[in-house]
Design a protein around this motif. Structure first.
Motif, PDB file in Angstrom:
ATOM      1  N   PRO A   1       0.814  -1.229   0.000  1.00 25.81           N
ATOM      2  CA  PRO A   1       0.000   0.000   0.000  1.00 25.81           C
ATOM      3  C   PRO A   1       0.844   1.274   0.000  1.00 25.81           C
ATOM      4  N   LEU A   2       2.062   1.207   0.547  1.00 25.45           N
ATOM      5  CA  LEU A   2       2.950   2.373   0.484  1.00 25.45           C
ATOM      6  C   LEU A   2       3.359   2.667  -0.959  1.00 25.45           C
ATOM      7  N   TYR A   3       3.525   1.624  -1.759  1.00 24.66           N
ATOM      8  CA  TYR A   3       3.820   1.826  -3.180  1.00 24.66           C
ATOM      9  C   TYR A   3       2.632   2.497  -3.866  1.00 24.66           C
ATOM     10  N   GLN A   4       1.420   2.045  -3.564  1.00 23.87           N
ATOM     11  CA  GLN A   4       0.224   2.658  -4.155  1.00 23.87           C
ATOM     12  C   GLN A   4       0.129   4.136  -3.750  1.00 23.87           C
ATOM     13  N   HIS A   5       0.478   4.408  -2.500  1.00 21.07           N
ATOM     14  CA  HIS A   5       0.491   5.790  -2.019  1.00 21.07           C
ATOM     15  C   HIS A   5       1.533   6.602  -2.783  1.00 21.07           C
ATOM     16  N   PHE A   6       2.672   5.998  -3.047  1.00 21.80           N
ATOM     17  CA  PHE A   6       3.746   6.655  -3.794  1.00 21.80           C
ATOM     18  C   PHE A   6       3.290   6.973  -5.221  1.00 21.80           C
ATOM     19  N   VAL A   7       2.618   6.035  -5.845  1.00 25.08           N
ATOM     20  CA  VAL A   7       2.112   6.236  -7.210  1.00 25.08           C
ATOM     21  C   VAL A   7       1.111   7.391  -7.231  1.00 25.08           C
ATOM     22  N   LYS A   8       0.212   7.401  -6.254  1.00 29.74           N
ATOM     23  CA  LYS A   8      -0.875   8.379  -6.225  1.00 29.74           C
ATOM     24  C   LYS A   8      -0.387   9.776  -5.863  1.00 29.74           C
ATOM     25  N   HIS A   9       0.561   9.873  -4.939  1.00 25.56           N
ATOM     26  CA  HIS A   9       0.947  11.187  -4.421  1.00 25.56           C
ATOM     27  C   HIS A   9       2.295  11.690  -4.933  1.00 25.56           C
ATOM     28  N   GLU A  10       3.151  10.810  -5.391  1.00 21.69           N
ATOM     29  CA  GLU A  10       4.465  11.242  -5.880  1.00 21.69           C
ATOM     30  C   GLU A  10       4.534  11.176  -7.406  1.00 21.69           C
ATOM     31  N   ILE A  11       4.286   9.979  -7.948  1.00 21.37           N
ATOM     32  CA  ILE A  11       4.387   9.825  -9.404  1.00 21.37           C
ATOM     33  C   ILE A  11       3.331  10.671 -10.120  1.00 21.37           C
ATOM     34  N   ALA A  12       2.101  10.659  -9.608  1.00 20.37           N
ATOM     35  CA  ALA A  12       1.019  11.417 -10.253  1.00 20.37           C
ATOM     36  C   ALA A  12       1.321  12.913 -10.285  1.00 20.37           C
ATOM     37  N   ASN A  13       2.067  13.407  -9.304  1.00 21.31           N
ATOM     38  CA  ASN A  13       2.413  14.833  -9.238  1.00 21.31           C
ATOM     39  C   ASN A  13       3.814  15.121  -9.775  1.00 21.31           C
ATOM     40  N   ASN A  14       4.463  14.080 -10.306  1.00 18.22           N
ATOM     41  CA  ASN A  14       5.817  14.220 -10.849  1.00 18.22           C
ATOM     42  C   ASN A  14       6.725  14.947  -9.867  1.00 18.22           C
ATOM     43  N   SER A  15       6.687  14.518  -8.628  1.00 17.85           N
ATOM     44  CA  SER A  15       7.476  15.142  -7.562  1.00 17.85           C
ATOM     45  C   SER A  15       8.964  14.876  -7.776  1.00 17.85           C
TER      46      SER A  15
END
Length: 737
Positions: A303-317
């Motif tokens: 679930p931390l990976y899913q959180h990373f996808v949603k909040h980091e990758i999606a925002n191109n952080s």
């Protein structure tokens, strides 16, 4: 003809016919063993016509190789380039163009006929000539591309890499200045702490670094932290990894992963009663429960990976950009490792425990090749799962880098030293995805010696030296580079492998093996180059049957030898003083393959060996106990002779037990020595008696599982340990003068 052809191949492929054994005697290799080694290299030994055709094809291919796959030179030394050209080019002016990162660094011109002709060979009615061209590059150390061109023609006649290496390996300024460094070594998985999840992690390592740095240590030594098998976690030997290029994700501190506090799914999971019950059980047991710990971490990390996808990758952080860069730099090797782990994950989730899911050889046939259509489709259909395992490598990589930066901030001269295993297991990622590089019908090991009278076979298929050459040594370059990252030194297990490896045919005993030689000078040059590029010192574990020709090469190349106190004995049985140890070395009292100090002194290892069936017969046991008491007496004599222990500790080994005073006295005795590096095990600080590994056993003993007996946070509240570290620092400072 067949016998002479076989013997020609034996010599051409660097297969040894005789060697000097551990007792100084000449030992001769059976013809059958040599033929089995050739067969493992792919030669059709039982079909003379096919064998002749294969040898002829290899000869032709060699003469058609215009430019060497890799030309390797030492900086400041005389260089000679080799070219093989059809006779039609003999009088032509040819150009050599050398580039680095696409930029031209140097251009040279030459006419082949004006150079030294080393030989000629007729191939398919065409004469090929072998020329040697003396050159003076005057280039900085590094990797270059070398192209051989005809004037006015863009397509090169041939291309290869040009590698310019320094004269010897890198050493930290403190080592160059003669400072004597010390530090503890630790099997990271053994570490108990109040915060970890049942296995030591990178945060524990950071804590240990902080505490020992405060007490004068300049490094912490680690066991191999290579990638193992997240979905087959009981395959836990750090010396039988899945990939030596990637990391063991069990060392991730989940609580330090970005998003841990914010991810509601992970928080709900971790705080559930079921999770906490399993976690407390994993923390409380005295042996690492790899299966439970890995299950807990994967449950929380998905679930931390899913959180990373949603909040980091999606925002191109920025973090997402770093992950993208990490994957780009990891190239195909990272995809291979992630795909392998994803396949095991899927099989396990589907309840397909094929052969206990231990590796690709027991997978369905269509999954047994990385390049198969089935695996390609699997990657497409399970792209997110594959990306998850790449993400785990990114998290582990990031946490390891943070440890390295932290060690620098503490003022440590070296930081950590990592450990490079001699090979990968048969069921590994590396072999699954690179079968053409490995000889899977043999295993590396060791010939009979004093410690292993029957020899050893480690179940690790070796790289083929010819394939390494044909690939321009890139697999070795990648291996050295990845293992020198984020550390101050690299310990190379069984460093003799750079010169030769003991190959054992599958199904045979270790005694039936033989040595196969590797291009040692080329490998040492690459090692020296990567050492400088990564500012990483090198330690070579040179125990066992060590040929004379490797000892000098290691010293010349600035590689620290490995000096274990118990093995440093003179012919009369006395122990050499550490004051006489080679300065360019790492000294230690014991290793992960040996008993602890208490275990040794009280003969716990002999008792265990008898119990486990490693030793049998009263006569052998009496001999072993007799040797031990003589060695202990010699040790006491040495310690008293150098005033390393007080007089009130007795002089008779028959009546002196291993007390804390004697234990710590031995460690301080080592600290007074001349070895540039001193590594001491945490187990001996804690006066533990059980070993972490017993060579020659598998299921008979819980190897690689025994935890430390004290939480990490409590170790440095023990006055005696703090006093020991103070004395070690004082002794090393005195030895530096």
């Amino acid at each position: 003809m067949h016998a002479s052809l076989i013997e020609h191949l034996v010599q051409a492929r660097g297969i040894e016919s005789e060697y000097t054994d551990a007792w100084g005697k000449q030992s001769f290799i059976k013809s059958e063993s040599k033929q089995k080694i050739l067969a493992a290299m792919g030669y059709p030994i039982d079909d003379e016509d096919a064998l002749v055709n294969m040898v002829n094809a290899e000869t032709e291919a060699s003469w058609f190789t215009i430019v060497e796959p890799a030309s390797i030179y030492r900086q400041g030394q005389h260089n000679v380039l080799h070219f093989k050209l059809p006779i039609d080019f003999a009088n032509d002016e040819l150009h050599i163009v050398i580039k680095q990162n696409g930029k031209i660094c140097k251009k040279l011109k030459f006419v082949p006929i004006d150079q030294e002709l080393l030989g000629a060979f007729e191939v398919r009615d065409m004469e090929i000539q072998h020329y040697a061209l003396p050159v003076d590059f005057d280039l900085a150390i590094g990797y270059y591309q070398l192209d051989l061109l005809e004037p006015g023609i863009e397509e090169p006649l041939g291309s290869g890499s040009l590698i310019i290496a320094p004269e010897s390996c890198y050493k930290q300024p403190a080592l160059e200045q003669g400072k004597k460094l010390w530090g503890p070594s630790v099997q990271l998985y053994c570490v108990r702490s109040k915060h970890n999840w049942g296995v030591g992690d990178f945060s524990d390592l950071k804590y240990l670094i902080e505490k020992v740095a405060q007490r004068g240590a300049d490094f912490v030594g680690l066991n191999p932290i290579h990638a193992l098998y997240p979905n087959n976690p009981d395959s836990c030997s750090p010396y039988s990894p899945s990939s030596r290029r990637w990391l063991n994700v069990i060392y991730i501190d989940v609580q330090q992963v970005t998003g841990y506090e914010q991810c509601s799914v992970t928080q709900k999971l971790v705080n559930s009663d079921a999770f906490q019950t399993q976690l407390n059980a994993a923390k409380s047991v005295t042996e690492v429960d790899y299966a439970s710990v890995m299950e807990l971490k994967l449950k929380a990390l998905k679930p931390l990976y899913q959180h990373f996808v949603k909040h980091e990758i999606a925002n191109n952080s920025d973090l997402a950009k770093k992950f993208a860069e990490f994957k780009l730099n990891g190239e195909e090797s990272l995809i291979q490792a992630a795909t392998y782990d994803a396949i095991q994950d899927k099989f396990k989730a589907d309840g397909r425990f094929i052969g206990d899911n231990w590796g690709w050889p027991v997978w369905p046939q269509e999954f047994q090749d990385y390049d198969s259509a089935t695996v390609v489709k699997f990657k497409q259909d399970n792209a997110e799962l594959v990306d998850f395992y790449a993400y785990l490598q990114f998290v582990a990589f990031t946490q390891l880098e943070e440890v390295n930066e932290f060690s620098k901030a503490q003022g440590m001269a070296m930081g950590t030293y990592r450990d490079l295993a001699v090979g990968v297991s048969e069921g590994s990622t590396e072999i699954w995805a690179n079968k053409d590089l490995y000889c899977t019908d043999v295993s590396v090991g060791a010939p009979p010696d004093v410690l292993g009278p029957l020899g050893q076979s480690w179940g690790l298929p070796p790289m083929d030296p010819i394939k390494l050459y044909q690939q321009g040594y890139q697999p070795i370059i990648d291996l050295f580079r990845s293992n020198m990252h984020a550390c101050g030194a690299l310990r190379i297990d069984h460093v003799m492998a750079l010169l030769r490896l003991w190959w054992v045919p599958k199904g045979d005993t270790a005694k039936e093996g033989t040595y196969v030689y590797y291009p040692v000078d080329e490998l040492l040059a690459i090692l020296a180059l990567e050492s400088h590029l990564n500012q990483c010192s090198i330690i070579g574990e040179d125990l066992g049957t060590v040929p004379e020709d490797i000892t000098g090469k290691l010293q010349e190349n600035g590689i620290h030898s490995y000096k274990v106190f118990f093995f440093e004995q003179a012919a009369d049985g006395g122990f050499y003083s550490p004051e006489h140890y080679l300065e360019q070395s790492m000294a230690t009292l014991t290793t992960h393959d040996m008993p602890t100090l208490i275990g040794y002194w009280h003969c716990k290892d002999l008792e265990l060996g008898k119990e486990l069936g490693l030793y049998s017969g009263d006569e052998l046991m009496q001999s072993l106990y007799g040797d031990r008491i003589r060695d202990k007496q010699a040790i006491l004599n040495t310690l008293h002779g150098h005033h390393s222990i007080p007089e009130h500790i007795g002089h008779d080994a028959n009546t002196v037990g291993m007390t804390q005073e004697l234990n710590y006295g031995m460690q301080i005795h080592m600290a007074k020595g001349q070895a540039a590096l001193l590594s001491l095990q945490l187990e001996d600080w804690l006066q533990m008696d059980k070993p972490v590994n017993i060579p020659g056993t598998s299921d008979e003993y819980p190897n690689w599982r025994r935890k430390l007996t004290m939480d990490l946070e409590d170790i440095f509240s023990v006055n005696e340990i703090n006093h020991l570290t103070d004395e070690l620092t004082k002794a090393r400072k005195q030895a530096s003068k």
